[in-house]
Motif scaffolding. Structure first.
Motif, short mmCIF file in Angstrom:
data_model
loop_
_atom_site.label_atom_id
_atom_site.label_comp_id
_atom_site.label_asym_id
_atom_site.label_seq_id
_atom_site.Cartn_x
_atom_site.Cartn_y
_atom_site.Cartn_z
N ILE A 26 2.90 -5.30 -33.35
CA ILE A 26 3.18 -4.22 -32.41
C ILE A 26 2.29 -3.01 -32.65
O ILE A 26 2.10 -2.18 -31.75
CB ILE A 26 4.68 -3.84 -32.45
CG1 ILE A 26 5.07 -3.07 -31.18
CG2 ILE A 26 5.00 -3.05 -33.72
CD1 ILE A 26 6.56 -2.90 -30.99
N ASP A 27 1.70 -2.91 -33.84
CA ASP A 27 0.81 -1.79 -34.14
C ASP A 27 -0.66 -2.17 -33.97
O ASP A 27 -1.55 -1.44 -34.43
CB ASP A 27 1.06 -1.25 -35.55
CG ASP A 27 0.83 -2.30 -36.64
OD1 ASP A 27 0.53 -3.46 -36.30
OD2 ASP A 27 0.97 -1.94 -37.82
N ALA A 28 -0.94 -3.29 -33.32
CA ALA A 28 -2.33 -3.70 -33.10
C ALA A 28 -3.03 -2.67 -32.22
O ALA A 28 -2.43 -2.12 -31.28
CB ALA A 28 -2.39 -5.08 -32.46
N PRO A 29 -4.31 -2.37 -32.48
CA PRO A 29 -5.05 -1.42 -31.63
C PRO A 29 -5.02 -1.85 -30.17
O PRO A 29 -5.29 -3.01 -29.85
CB PRO A 29 -6.47 -1.48 -32.20
CG PRO A 29 -6.29 -1.90 -33.63
CD PRO A 29 -5.13 -2.86 -33.61
N GLY A 30 -4.68 -0.90 -29.30
CA GLY A 30 -4.62 -1.18 -27.87
C GLY A 30 -3.24 -1.49 -27.34
O GLY A 30 -3.03 -1.54 -26.13
N VAL A 31 -2.26 -1.70 -28.25
CA VAL A 31 -0.87 -1.91 -27.82
C VAL A 31 -0.20 -0.55 -27.71
O VAL A 31 -0.10 0.20 -28.69
CB VAL A 31 -0.10 -2.80 -28.82
CG1 VAL A 31 1.37 -2.90 -28.40
CG2 VAL A 31 -0.72 -4.17 -28.91
N GLN A 32 0.24 -0.20 -26.51
CA GLN A 32 0.85 1.10 -26.27
C GLN A 32 2.23 0.93 -25.64
O GLN A 32 2.35 0.42 -24.52
CB GLN A 32 -0.03 1.96 -25.35
CG GLN A 32 0.56 3.34 -25.06
CD GLN A 32 -0.23 4.11 -24.03
OE1 GLN A 32 -1.24 3.62 -23.52
NE2 GLN A 32 0.20 5.32 -23.71
N VAL A 33 3.25 1.32 -26.38
CA VAL A 33 4.61 1.33 -25.83
C VAL A 33 4.74 2.57 -24.95
O VAL A 33 4.76 3.70 -25.45
CB VAL A 33 5.67 1.32 -26.94
CG1 VAL A 33 7.07 1.38 -26.33
CG2 VAL A 33 5.53 0.07 -27.81
N VAL A 34 4.80 2.36 -23.65
CA VAL A 34 4.74 3.46 -22.69
C VAL A 34 6.07 4.19 -22.58
O VAL A 34 6.14 5.42 -22.58
CB VAL A 34 4.30 2.93 -21.31
CG1 VAL A 34 4.32 4.05 -20.27
CG2 VAL A 34 2.93 2.30 -21.38
N ARG A 35 7.15 3.42 -22.49
CA ARG A 35 8.46 4.05 -22.27
C ARG A 35 9.56 3.04 -22.52
O ARG A 35 9.34 1.82 -22.53
CB ARG A 35 8.58 4.57 -20.84
CG ARG A 35 8.41 3.48 -19.78
CD ARG A 35 8.76 3.96 -18.39
NE ARG A 35 8.46 2.95 -17.39
CZ ARG A 35 9.10 2.83 -16.22
NH1 ARG A 35 10.06 3.67 -15.90
NH2 ARG A 35 8.76 1.87 -15.36
N ASN A 36 10.74 3.59 -22.70
CA ASN A 36 11.96 2.78 -22.71
C ASN A 36 12.52 2.72 -21.30
O ASN A 36 12.39 3.68 -20.53
CB ASN A 36 13.00 3.40 -23.65
CG ASN A 36 14.33 2.66 -23.59
OD1 ASN A 36 14.39 1.46 -23.80
ND2 ASN A 36 15.39 3.37 -23.27
N LEU A 37 13.14 1.62 -20.96
CA LEU A 37 13.76 1.45 -19.65
C LEU A 37 15.28 1.44 -19.81
O LEU A 37 15.84 0.45 -20.29
CB LEU A 37 13.29 0.15 -19.00
CG LEU A 37 11.80 0.12 -18.66
CD1 LEU A 37 11.30 -1.31 -18.58
CD2 LEU A 37 11.54 0.84 -17.34
N PRO A 38 15.96 2.53 -19.46
CA PRO A 38 17.43 2.52 -19.52
C PRO A 38 17.99 1.48 -18.56
O PRO A 38 17.39 1.17 -17.52
CB PRO A 38 17.81 3.94 -19.07
CG PRO A 38 16.58 4.76 -19.29
CD PRO A 38 15.43 3.83 -19.03
#
Length: 408
Positions: A205-217
């Protein structure tokens, strides 16, 4: 062992797990809520969960889902069914406390069946130990992911690597404090036959280029594990991290989703049982217009119907589990599809009536019913919407008659 008596081993686990729930899990629910409120972070990992995990391990109630004796107790689907139901009575705590929470259960089975020795050492063993969590990234916001052939994420081969570009969402668990790895499904060969275009890759999950944009309620709830939208921007993954080889994504998904779907259904039955229990207690404790709620004919109808519907769904679920054990997931596909439709709908109906019986309190966090409802309503979409499963059932049923039709 049969559908009704179970094995001696399974019965011991039922007794031990029931005691754990009564002695530790149910009393911990209020503590959990208090620790989550104090943290002020919907994705906080509270200490009470680590305490419960330690206690579950001490009692031998750990990795109960895993059918492979090398990694778990080696219970069959039929033996595990009542245990998943019991854990479903407290879905925010019990599954994770026993290291039996989705999507880790499915991901651990994938690593077991299709992972390399490196995958097993780096990811499977910590998952089995409960020291890390994982997520599964398949659904995409830009296409109808109920048809997995629509998936567009690009997985382009470049030398010894694959380069991932695309966007996923509803990657459940990706916002858990301990989430370290993703299993990602994408398209490695757009020119191949439709069911050979997709592959699954292991991505830190911390690989370069992986971006957690947001949580979805979900229905206003920010679930602790989160449902993440994730952008993959030029993410490089070694070709050795392709699970089972290029083009095997669909085969892996079928191996993964069979047990995953039945586990969801078992837990749904547990939520329905808890809702029925709360309904009965409320009906016996409240009086309106000079009589207990339990004396009202419509309330008695609700309670009776709930018991009937729970028993019907449980029997269908046990049949599906038994078939998975005896003839395999492929031969049990109609039964698996049937319970995936039946269990959430049954539980939703019972939870909804329990909410009605609790009045205004039923829609608050003072009772677990509102969160049950949100979870179950979402489950009618997770692992395939109702309509996809009904389509599969109908096609199998119609196929019986097409095969028997005389030639023109």
């Amino acid at each position: 062992m049969d559908l009704f008596t179970g094995s001696e081993r399974a019965q011991r686990y039922i007794e031990d797990l029931t005691a754990f729930m009564q002695e530790r899990v149910y009393p911990a629910e209020a503590v959990y809520q208090e620790q989550m409120r104090a943290a002020g972070d919907p994705h906080h990992h509270p200490q009470i969960l680590e305490d419960l995990k330690s206690q579950a391990r001490e009692r031998g109630l750990w990795n109960l889902f895993h059918p492979h004796p090398e990694w778990g107790p080696g219970l069959t689907n039929l033996e595990y069914a009542p245990l998943a139901e019991i854990m479903g009575r407290s879905p925010a705590l019990a599954p994770e406390a026993c290291n039996c929470a989705a999507p880790d259960t499915g991901n651990m089975e994938v690593f077991t069946l299709f992972g390399t020795e490196e995958h097993k050492q780096r990811w499977l063993e910590p998952l089995l130990a409960g020291t890390i969590r994982s997520a599964f990234a398949m659904t995409e916001p830009g296409v109808a992911s109920s048809d997995a052939t629509n998936i567009e994420m690009s997985m382009r081969r470049d030398g010894d690597d694959y380069v991932l570009d695309g966007r996923k969402w509803f990657a459940s668990n990706a916002l858990h404090a301990n989430c370290k790895v993703l299993i990602v499904m994408g398209k490695t060969d757009p020119e191949a036959p439709p069911h050979r275009q997709q592959s699954m890759l292991v991505v830190p999950i911390d690989a370069p280029g992986v971006q957690v944009v947001r949580n979805l309620p979900v229905f206003g709830y920010s679930d602790r594990e989160g449902h993440a939208e994730i952008v993959f921007d030029n993410v490089r993954v070694p070709s050795s991290d392709v699970l089972a080889g290029p083009g095997e994504g669909f085969a892996i998904s079928q191996a993964r989703l069979g047990p995953g779907r039945i586990h969801h259904c078992m837990r749904a039955i547990g939520m329905a049982e808890r809702a029925l229990e709360l309904m009965c207690r409320r009906a016996e404790s409240r009086t309106t217009f000079g009589a207990k709620l339990s004396e009202r004919a419509n309330i008695q109808d609700w309670i009776a119907e709930a018991r009937i519907e729970i028993e019907q769904t449980r029997l269908l679920t046990l049949k599906a589990a038994w078939m998975m054990d005896t003839v395999g997931n492929k031969q049990a596909r109609v039964e698996i599809a049937a319970i995936k439709v039946a269990a959430p709908n049954m539980a939703l109906k019972i939870v909804d009536r329990a909410i009605q019986l609790h009045g205004a309190g039923g829609v608050t966090e003072d009772f677990p019913l509102a969160s049950f409802w949100a979870h179950l309503r979402t489950l009618r979409l997770a692992d395939g919407p109702d309509e996809v499963h009904k389509r599969s059932i109908a096609r199998a049923e119609l196929g019986k008659y097409r095969q028997r039709s005389p030639k023109a």
